[in-house]
Design an enzyme around this catalytic site. Structure first.
Site, short mmCIF file in Angstrom:
data_model
loop_
_atom_site.label_atom_id
_atom_site.label_comp_id
_atom_site.label_asym_id
_atom_site.label_seq_id
_atom_site.Cartn_x
_atom_site.Cartn_y
_atom_site.Cartn_z
N GLU A 268 0.89 -1.18 0.00
CA GLU A 268 0.00 0.00 0.00
C GLU A 268 0.91 1.21 0.00
OE1 GLU A 268 -3.10 0.02 -0.31
OE2 GLU A 268 -3.92 -1.82 0.51
N CYS A 302 -2.29 9.22 2.29
CA CYS A 302 -1.94 8.62 1.00
C CYS A 302 -2.97 9.03 -0.04
CB CYS A 302 -1.86 7.11 1.13
SG CYS A 302 -3.31 6.40 1.91
P1 NAD Z 1 8.14 5.30 4.74
O1 NAD Z 1 8.19 4.54 3.47
O2 NAD Z 1 9.24 6.23 5.04
O3 NAD Z 1 8.06 4.28 5.98
C1 NAD Z 1 7.00 3.35 6.12
C2 NAD Z 1 7.46 2.18 6.96
O4 NAD Z 1 8.37 1.40 6.20
C3 NAD Z 1 8.20 2.58 8.24
O5 NAD Z 1 7.81 1.70 9.27
C4 NAD Z 1 9.66 2.38 7.85
O6 NAD Z 1 10.51 2.13 8.94
C5 NAD Z 1 9.56 1.16 6.94
N1 NAD Z 1 10.63 0.97 5.96
C6 NAD Z 1 11.24 1.92 5.22
N2 NAD Z 1 12.11 1.34 4.36
C7 NAD Z 1 12.04 0.01 4.57
C8 NAD Z 1 12.69 -1.13 3.98
N3 NAD Z 1 13.61 -1.00 3.02
N4 NAD Z 1 12.36 -2.35 4.42
C9 NAD Z 1 11.42 -2.51 5.38
N5 NAD Z 1 10.79 -1.48 5.99
C10 NAD Z 1 11.09 -0.23 5.58
O7 NAD Z 1 6.72 6.07 4.75
P2 NAD Z 1 6.18 7.18 5.77
O8 NAD Z 1 6.90 8.45 5.54
O9 NAD Z 1 6.11 6.63 7.15
O10 NAD Z 1 4.66 7.31 5.27
C11 NAD Z 1 4.26 8.10 4.19
C12 NAD Z 1 4.10 7.27 2.93
O11 NAD Z 1 3.19 6.18 3.16
C13 NAD Z 1 3.47 8.06 1.79
O12 NAD Z 1 4.13 7.72 0.60
C14 NAD Z 1 2.02 7.60 1.77
O13 NAD Z 1 1.38 7.77 0.54
C15 NAD Z 1 2.20 6.15 2.12
N6 NAD Z 1 0.96 5.58 2.64
C16 NAD Z 1 0.25 4.74 1.82
C17 NAD Z 1 -0.97 4.22 2.25
C18 NAD Z 1 -1.79 3.33 1.35
O14 NAD Z 1 -2.65 2.63 1.87
N7 NAD Z 1 -1.57 3.31 0.05
C19 NAD Z 1 -1.44 4.50 3.54
C20 NAD Z 1 -0.67 5.33 4.37
C21 NAD Z 1 0.53 5.86 3.89
#
Ligand code: NAD
Length: 512
Positions: A268, A302
Site C-alpha cells: 500500500e 496517502c
Molecule cells: P516510509 O516509506 O518512510 O516508511 C513506512 C514504513 O516502512 C516505516 O515503518 C519504515 O521504517 C519502513 N521501511 C522503510 N524502508 C524500509 C525497507 N527498506 N524495508 C522494510 N521497511 C522499511 O513512509 P512514511 O513516511 O512513514 O509514510 C508516508 C508514505 O506512506 C506516503 O508515501 C504515503 O502515501 C504512504 N501511505 C500509503 C498508504 C496506502 O494505503 N496506500 C497508507 C498510508 C501511507
C-alpha cells in the site's frame, strides 16, 4: 538524539497504562529491550513526548519464534471464536477511544477529530472482522468426473509481518491485524519510528485481551528502524506474508526482497490523487471536498488531493473561491477543536515541501496561495499551498507528502482523463459532475486508472467496507473490506472421489 524539554503527558500515557512502558518488543510479554532509543516528538511543539527502546537482534529472534508458535495454536481455534477475541479488543478500544485518539493527535499531529476518527476506524475494522469470522467462504464446483466432489477451502496462512507508516499510526495496523486474526494468522507489527508510542499503547491493549482470554500471543510488536526490524522481516522465510504501507521507495525494496524468497507481499504505497471538476459540477460540494482532501491531515494522507483539474468554464471561479477558502483555514494546535490544519510530522517533511516548491518555481509554476513554513512558532507548521501548474512540470508527477495542490485547466473530459492518468501512482481519484455520462465515463474501463474512483466525493476518507488500495506504483495491494481477507489465507482446492473408479481429468486414459 537531543530534544529540548520533556512535555508533561503523563496523565494521557498513564490512562493508557503505558507511562512506564518504554519497551519496543512484545510477544505476550514485554521484553527488556536494549536497542537504541527512539524519541517520540510532538510535531506541534517539537518537544519530546516519550522514548522507547528498540528491539535488538536477540529480541527479533524471540518475537519471531513466539509468533511462529502462537500461529500453530491460533490456527486451530474456530474462526468465530477468533472473531470473539477481536470483538473483545474492540470493546477495549471503545473504552479507550478518547485517550488513544489524543495520543494519535499528539504523536502524529493530525487534528483531534481525525485522531478520534482513526480509532473509530479501528473499531469499525474490528466489527467488520467479527462478522467476517463467520463468512470465510470457499466455492464448490461441479466436477467433470462422476462421483467426485470438488471445492475450495481457505486455511490460515501463517505469521504476517505488518510494516506501517507514520500517517495512520494505528488504523493501518487494524486493517491488517483484525482481518489476519480472524483468518487464523499471528502477526508482528513494525510501526513507523515516528509513532512508537501509539503502537506500544495499542499492543498493550490487544495483548491484555489475549492474556485475559487464554489466547496465544498473536498481536506482537517490534519497534526499530528498517535495518533492525524492517529488512529482517522482509527476508524472513518464516513470514509468508509481509504487508507494507509507506512510500513507493520502501515498497520497491520490500516487494523485491519478499519476491526473491517467493513470499507474498501486500503493498500500500504512495498516491498522487486528483479531482476533476466539470463545468456542470455542484461547486459548493466540490470546494468542500477539495479543501478536506488537500488541507486535511496537512496533506499527509496517502489519498490526499494533490492535483485539481478544472474545466475552463469554472476554472477562474474555483481558483478565486479556493484562494479565499485557504485564507480562512485555521492552523495551529491540533488538539484545539477550532483548528483545521495541524503541523507536518517533522522538520524533514517541512524541508521536503520547501524543496518541492523550489522545483515548482524552477519549472514555471506559480504559487497562488501560501508557499511558506510558519517560522513564527515552534513545531513543524506550514501554509497550505495552491500552485498554478502545467502538465509538463515533472514535480507534479511526484508525491510530496505535504499540503501542496497543483491546479490545471482543461477543455474536454477526454483530455482531463488522459492527464489525470499520466502519473506513476494510481491510488484515489474523483470527478465532480452532475452529468451522468461524464460520471460513468470516469468510472468506465477507459476512465480513471486508480484503485479508488469517486463521483461527487473527494479522494480521501474511504470507508472500511470497500477494498482499499491502488494500482501502478501504489503497489496493487488491497486491504480492509470486500474480499481483501483472501490475501491473509491460503486457498486449497480439494477433490474427493466417493466412487470405485479412478477416471482422469480431460478424458486422459492411463490403463495398466
Ligand atoms: P516510509 O516509506 O518512510 O516508511 C513506512 C514504513 O516502512 C516505516 O515503518 C519504515 O521504517 C519502513 N521501511 C522503510 N524502508 C524500509 C525497507 N527498506 N524495508 C522494510 N521497511 C522499511 O513512509 P512514511 O513516511 O512513514 O509514510 C508516508 C508514505 O506512506 C506516503 O508515501 C504515503 O502515501 C504512504 N501511505 C500509503 C498508504 C496506502 O494505503 N496506500 C497508507 C498510508 C501511507
Amino acid at each position: 538524539m537531543t530534544v529540548e524539554t520533556m512535555t508533561p503527558h503523563t496523565d494521557l500515557l498513564s490512562a493508557l497504562g503505558i507511562e512506564a512502558l518504554n519497551r519496543g518488543a512484545f510477544c505476550g510479554e514485554w521484553l527488556p529491550t536494549k536497542g537504541p532509543e527512539v524519541v517520540s516528538i510532538d510535531p506541534s511543539t517539537g518537544l519530546e513526548i516519550g522514548r522507547v527502546t528498540t528491539a535488538t537482534a536477540e529480541d527479533y529472534e524471540r518475537v519471531v519464534s513466539v509468533t511462529v508458535e502462537a500461529f500453530k495454536e491460533w490456527r486451530t481455534w474456530p474462526a468465530p471464536r477468533r472473531g470473539e477475541i477481536v470483538r473483545l479488543v474492540a470493546e477495549e478500544l471503545r473504552k479507550h477511544k478518547d485517550e488513544l485518539g489524543r495520543l494519535v493527535t499528539l504523536e502524529m499531529g493530525k487534528i483531534l477529530s481525525e485522531g478520534l476518527g482513526e480509532v473509530q476506524e479501528m473499531i469499525d475494522m474490528a466489527d467488520f472482522s467479527v462478522g467476517l469470522s463467520r463468512q470465510l467462504y470457499g466455492l464448490s464446483m461441479h466436477s467433470e468426473r462422476a462421483e467426485h466432489r470438488m471445492y475450495e477451502q481457505w486455511h490460515p496462512l501463517g505469521p504476517v509481518g505488518i510494516i506501517s507508516a507514520f500517517n495512520f499510526p494505528v488504523a493501518v495496523w487494524s486493517w491488517n491485524a483484525f482481518v489476519a486474526a480472524v483468518c487464523g494468522d499471528s502477526m508482528i507489527w513494525k510501526p513507523s519510528e515516528k509513532t512508537p508510542l501509539t503502537a506500544v499503547a495499542v499492543t498493550h491493549i490487544a495483548g491484555r485481551v489475549l492474556a485475559e482470554n487464554d489466547a496465544p500471543p498473536i498481536f506482537n510488536l517490534l519497534v526499530g528502524d528498517r535495518h533492525q526490524v524492517g529488512e529482517p522481516l522482509t527476508h524472513d522465510k518464516r513470514m509468508p506474508l509481509v504487508s507494507a504501507t509507506g512510500s513507493t521507495n520502501m515498497g520497491r525494496a520490500v516487494g523485491q526482497a519478499v519476491a526473491k524468497r517467493l513470499g507474498r507481499s501486500l503493498l500500500e504505497l504512495g498516491g498522487n490523487n486528483a479531482i476533476v471538476v466539470m463545468d456542470d459540477a455542484d461547486l459548493d460540494l466540490a470546494l468542500r471536498a477539495v479543501l478536506f482532501g488537500a488541507v486535511g491531515t496537512a496533506g499527509q494522507r496517502c489519498t490526499s488531493t494533490r492535483r485539481l483539474f478544472l474545466q475552463k468554464g469554472i476554472a477562474q471561479e474555483m481558483k478565486d473561491r479556493l484562494v479565499a477558502a485557504y485564507g480562512s483555514i485555521s492552523i495551529g494546535d491540533p488538539m484545539d477543536p477550532a483548528i483545521l490544519m495541524g503541523p507536518l510530522v517533522d522538520k524533514r517533511a517541512v524541508d521536503d515541501m520547501m524543496g518541492a516548491l523550489d522545483k515548482v518555481r524552477e519549472q514555471g509554476g506559480r504559487v497562488l496561495y501560501g508557499g511558506n513554513a510558519k517560522s513564527d512558532r515552534g513545531g513543524f507548521f506550514v501554509e497550505p499551498t495552491l500552485v498554478e501548474a502545467t502538465p509538463d512540470m515533472p514535480i507534479t508527477c511526484d508525491e510530496t507528502f505535504a499540503p501542496i495542490l497543483y491546479l490545471f485547466e482543461f477543455e474536454t473530459l477526454d483530455e482531463a482523463i488522459e492527464r489525470h492518468n499520466a502519473v506513476p501512482q494510481g491510488l484515489s481519484s474523483a470527478i465532480f459532475t452532475l452529468n451522468m455520462r461524464s460520471a460513468e465515463r470516469f468510472l468506465a474501463a477507459g476512465g480513471s486508472d486508480c484503485g479508488i474512483a469517486n463521483v461527487n466525493i473527494g479522494t480521501s476518507g474511504a470507508e472500511i467496507g470497500g477494498a482499499f488500495g491502488g494500482e501502478k506504483e501504489t503497489g496493487g495491494g488491497r486491504e480492509a473490506g470486500s474480499d481483501s481477507w483472501k490475501a491473509y489465507m491460503r486457498r486449497q482446492t480439494c477433490t474427493l472421489n466417493y466412487g470405485d473408479e479412478l477416471p482422469l481429468a480431460q478424458g486422459v486414459e492411463f490403463k495398466v
